[in-house]
Design a protein around this motif. Structure first.
Motif, PDB file in Angstrom:
ATOM      1  N   ASP A  30       0.835  -1.283   0.066  1.00  0.00           N
ATOM      2  CA  ASP A  30       0.104   0.086   0.150  1.00  0.00           C
ATOM      3  C   ASP A  30       0.827   1.234  -0.221  1.00  0.00           C
ATOM      4  N   ARG A  31       2.116   1.125   0.260  1.00  0.00           N
ATOM      5  CA  ARG A  31       3.104   2.155   0.216  1.00  0.00           C
ATOM      6  C   ARG A  31       3.623   2.542  -1.003  1.00  0.00           C
ATOM      7  N   TRP A  32       3.721   3.917  -1.396  1.00  0.00           N
ATOM      8  CA  TRP A  32       4.251   4.370  -2.754  1.00  0.00           C
ATOM      9  C   TRP A  32       5.573   3.892  -2.777  1.00  0.00           C
ATOM     10  N   ARG A  33       6.192   3.148  -3.961  1.00  0.00           N
ATOM     11  CA  ARG A  33       7.703   2.985  -3.576  1.00  0.00           C
ATOM     12  C   ARG A  33       8.134   3.255  -5.117  1.00  0.00           C
ATOM     13  N   ARG A  34       9.322   3.286  -5.309  1.00  0.00           N
ATOM     14  CA  ARG A  34      10.140   3.527  -6.732  1.00  0.00           C
ATOM     15  C   ARG A  34      10.894   1.934  -6.593  1.00  0.00           C
ATOM     16  N   PRO A  35      10.537   1.452  -7.725  1.00  0.00           N
ATOM     17  CA  PRO A  35      11.127  -0.103  -7.715  1.00  0.00           C
ATOM     18  C   PRO A  35      12.426  -0.226  -8.289  1.00  0.00           C
ATOM     19  N   TYR A  36      13.173   0.985  -8.433  1.00  0.00           N
ATOM     20  CA  TYR A  36      14.716   0.874  -8.812  1.00  0.00           C
ATOM     21  C   TYR A  36      15.334   2.247  -7.952  1.00  0.00           C
ATOM     22  N   ARG A  37      16.620   2.295  -8.097  1.00  0.00           N
ATOM     23  CA  ARG A  37      17.415   3.141  -7.431  1.00  0.00           C
ATOM     24  C   ARG A  37      17.483   4.431  -8.559  1.00  0.00           C
ATOM     25  N   PRO A  38      17.604   5.620  -7.803  1.00  0.00           N
ATOM     26  CA  PRO A  38      17.819   6.880  -8.819  1.00  0.00           C
ATOM     27  C   PRO A  38      19.305   6.517  -9.436  1.00  0.00           C
ATOM     28  N   GLY A  39      19.462   6.838 -10.623  1.00  0.00           N
ATOM     29  CA  GLY A  39      20.627   6.872 -11.302  1.00  0.00           C
ATOM     30  C   GLY A  39      21.847   7.652 -10.828  1.00  0.00           C
ATOM     31  N   PRO A  40      22.977   7.522 -11.343  1.00  0.00           N
ATOM     32  CA  PRO A  40      24.067   8.396 -11.071  1.00  0.00           C
ATOM     33  C   PRO A  40      24.065   9.876 -11.581  1.00  0.00           C
ATOM     34  N   TRP A  41      23.431   9.825 -12.956  1.00  0.00           N
ATOM     35  CA  TRP A  41      23.115  11.365 -13.354  1.00  0.00           C
ATOM     36  C   TRP A  41      22.206  12.048 -12.437  1.00  0.00           C
ATOM     37  N   SER A  85      14.376  22.086  -5.126  1.00  0.00           N
ATOM     38  CA  SER A  85      14.603  21.617  -6.404  1.00  0.00           C
ATOM     39  C   SER A  85      15.587  20.509  -6.700  1.00  0.00           C
ATOM     40  N   SER A  86      16.420  20.624  -5.745  1.00  0.00           N
ATOM     41  CA  SER A  86      17.422  19.213  -5.594  1.00  0.00           C
ATOM     42  C   SER A  86      16.710  17.952  -5.253  1.00  0.00           C
ATOM     43  N   LEU A  87      15.838  18.379  -4.068  1.00  0.00           N
ATOM     44  CA  LEU A  87      15.115  17.281  -3.601  1.00  0.00           C
ATOM     45  C   LEU A  87      14.046  16.704  -4.245  1.00  0.00           C
ATOM     46  N   ARG A  88      13.500  17.723  -4.935  1.00  0.00           N
ATOM     47  CA  ARG A  88      12.587  17.026  -6.026  1.00  0.00           C
ATOM     48  C   ARG A  88      12.731  16.486  -7.063  1.00  0.00           C
ATOM     49  N   LEU A  89      14.235  16.831  -7.549  1.00  0.00           N
ATOM     50  CA  LEU A  89      14.883  16.062  -8.691  1.00  0.00           C
ATOM     51  C   LEU A  89      14.854  14.661  -8.305  1.00  0.00           C
ATOM     52  N   LEU A  90      15.370  14.445  -7.030  1.00  0.00           N
ATOM     53  CA  LEU A  90      15.531  12.960  -6.691  1.00  0.00           C
ATOM     54  C   LEU A  90      14.342  12.236  -6.506  1.00  0.00           C
ATOM     55  N   ARG A  91      13.095  12.796  -6.525  1.00  0.00           N
ATOM     56  CA  ARG A  91      11.896  12.139  -6.311  1.00  0.00           C
ATOM     57  C   ARG A  91      11.318  11.893  -7.684  1.00  0.00           C
ATOM     58  N   VAL A  92      11.926  12.547  -8.585  1.00  0.00           N
ATOM     59  CA  VAL A  92      11.387  12.126 -10.141  1.00  0.00           C
ATOM     60  C   VAL A  92      11.588  10.538 -10.405  1.00  0.00           C
ATOM     61  N   GLY A  93      10.562  10.000 -10.924  1.00  0.00           N
ATOM     62  CA  GLY A  93      10.443   8.743 -11.491  1.00  0.00           C
ATOM     63  C   GLY A  93       8.964   8.086 -11.486  1.00  0.00           C
ATOM     64  N   VAL A  94       9.208   6.787 -11.420  1.00  0.00           N
ATOM     65  CA  VAL A  94       7.791   6.146 -11.570  1.00  0.00           C
ATOM     66  C   VAL A  94       7.905   5.620  -9.986  1.00  0.00           C
ATOM     67  N   TRP A  95       6.786   5.642  -9.495  1.00  0.00           N
ATOM     68  CA  TRP A  95       6.238   4.777  -8.150  1.00  0.00           C
ATOM     69  C   TRP A  95       5.214   4.054  -8.520  1.00  0.00           C
ATOM     70  N   SER A  97       2.233   1.332  -6.302  1.00  0.00           N
ATOM     71  CA  SER A  97       1.715   0.658  -5.060  1.00  0.00           C
ATOM     72  C   SER A  97       0.576   0.011  -5.480  1.00  0.00           C
ATOM     73  N   ARG A  98      -0.021  -0.783  -4.521  1.00  0.00           N
ATOM     74  CA  ARG A  98      -1.419  -1.386  -4.892  1.00  0.00           C
ATOM     75  C   ARG A  98      -2.426  -0.485  -5.521  1.00  0.00           C
ATOM     76  N   ALA A  99      -2.351   0.948  -5.103  1.00  0.00           N
ATOM     77  CA  ALA A  99      -3.366   1.767  -5.699  1.00  0.00           C
ATOM     78  C   ALA A  99      -3.319   2.074  -7.217  1.00  0.00           C
ATOM     79  N   GLY A 100      -1.888   1.890  -7.629  1.00  0.00           N
ATOM     80  CA  GLY A 100      -1.675   2.461  -9.043  1.00  0.00           C
ATOM     81  C   GLY A 100      -0.275   2.697  -9.323  1.00  0.00           C
ATOM     82  N   LEU A 101      -0.187   3.421 -10.518  1.00  0.00           N
ATOM     83  CA  LEU A 101       1.182   3.894 -11.068  1.00  0.00           C
ATOM     84  C   LEU A 101       1.236   5.257 -11.050  1.00  0.00           C
ATOM     85  N   ARG A 102       2.281   5.802 -10.183  1.00  0.00           N
ATOM     86  CA  ARG A 102       2.482   7.178 -10.098  1.00  0.00           C
ATOM     87  C   ARG A 102       3.786   7.677 -11.093  1.00  0.00           C
ATOM     88  N   ARG A 103       3.550   8.832 -11.794  1.00  0.00           N
ATOM     89  CA  ARG A 103       4.546   9.328 -12.840  1.00  0.00           C
ATOM     90  C   ARG A 103       4.904  10.627 -11.921  1.00  0.00           C
TER      91      ARG A 103
END
Length: 186
Positions: A30-41, A85-95, A97-103
């Motif tokens: 039920d918790r939103w998760r990113r199924p991968y690690r943020p990349g080096p770039w 901005s730097s914190l938001r940049l780290l949150r960018v990606g696909v997340w 959960s059971r509820a759905g898909l978050r881009r």
């Protein structure tokens, strides 16, 4: 101290060992998760922004010491914007959960419930290189809505998370597809 983001693309099985075979490696779906690690770039760009913010904060302190409180507040506000901005940049990606898909994009967040998604698949198509206007031939993970229209590419093998990391893109795409297969059915 456990660092769960370091094991995002590998699951820990019952024996406590890492396993790449578990499709949905998390206990709490039920918790939103990113199924991968943020990349080096992406991490590198965020680190450069934080370094810039430290210099801007130092400038704010110097301006405040010089007796200009209004100027110091303006510069402090700029530093807070750079940090946010730097914190938001780290949150960018696909997340997922059971509820759905978050881009999550830099300025917008789009959430689609799993029942509204017809399929998630990897396709060969022109993709943007590091989000810039230049396109190159690559792979993209796309989701199709029930109406048949394709949503914007969720992941590409040339974005800031997967540039030069083809295997990581494959694992992340497989995990997002596995979440979709699991929750579109039920």
């Amino acid at each position: 101290m456990p660092l769960p983001f370091l094991t995002a693309d590998r699951a820990i099985d019952a024996s406590g060992e890492f396993s790449d075979e578990v499709a949905l490696p998390f206990d709490d779906h039920d918790r939103w998760r990113r199924p991968y690690r943020p990349g080096p770039w992406r991490v590198g760009a965020a680190a450069v922004l934080l370094l810039l913010a430290s210099f801007v904060l130092l400038a704010a302190v110097i301006i405040a010491a010089a007796g200009e409180p209004t100027g110091a507040l303006v510069v402090l506000f700029i530093a807070v914007l750079v940090i946010a901005s730097s914190l938001r940049l780290l949150r960018v990606g696909v997340w997922v959960s059971r509820a759905g898909l978050r881009r999550v994009a830099f300025f917008t967040t789009t959430t689609v419930a799993w029942p509204r998604i017809r399929g998630v698949r990897t396709v060969q198509q022109p993709v943007r290189w590091l989000g810039l206007p230049r396109t190159v031939q690559g792979q993209a993970l796309i989701a199709e809505s029930q109406g048949g229209q394709a949503l914007p590419a969720l992941l590409t093998d040339h974005n800031a998370d997967f540039l030069g990391r083809g295997e990581a893109f494959g694992r992340a795409a497989d995990l997002v597809e596995a979440w979709g297969d699991e929750y579109r059915r039920g």
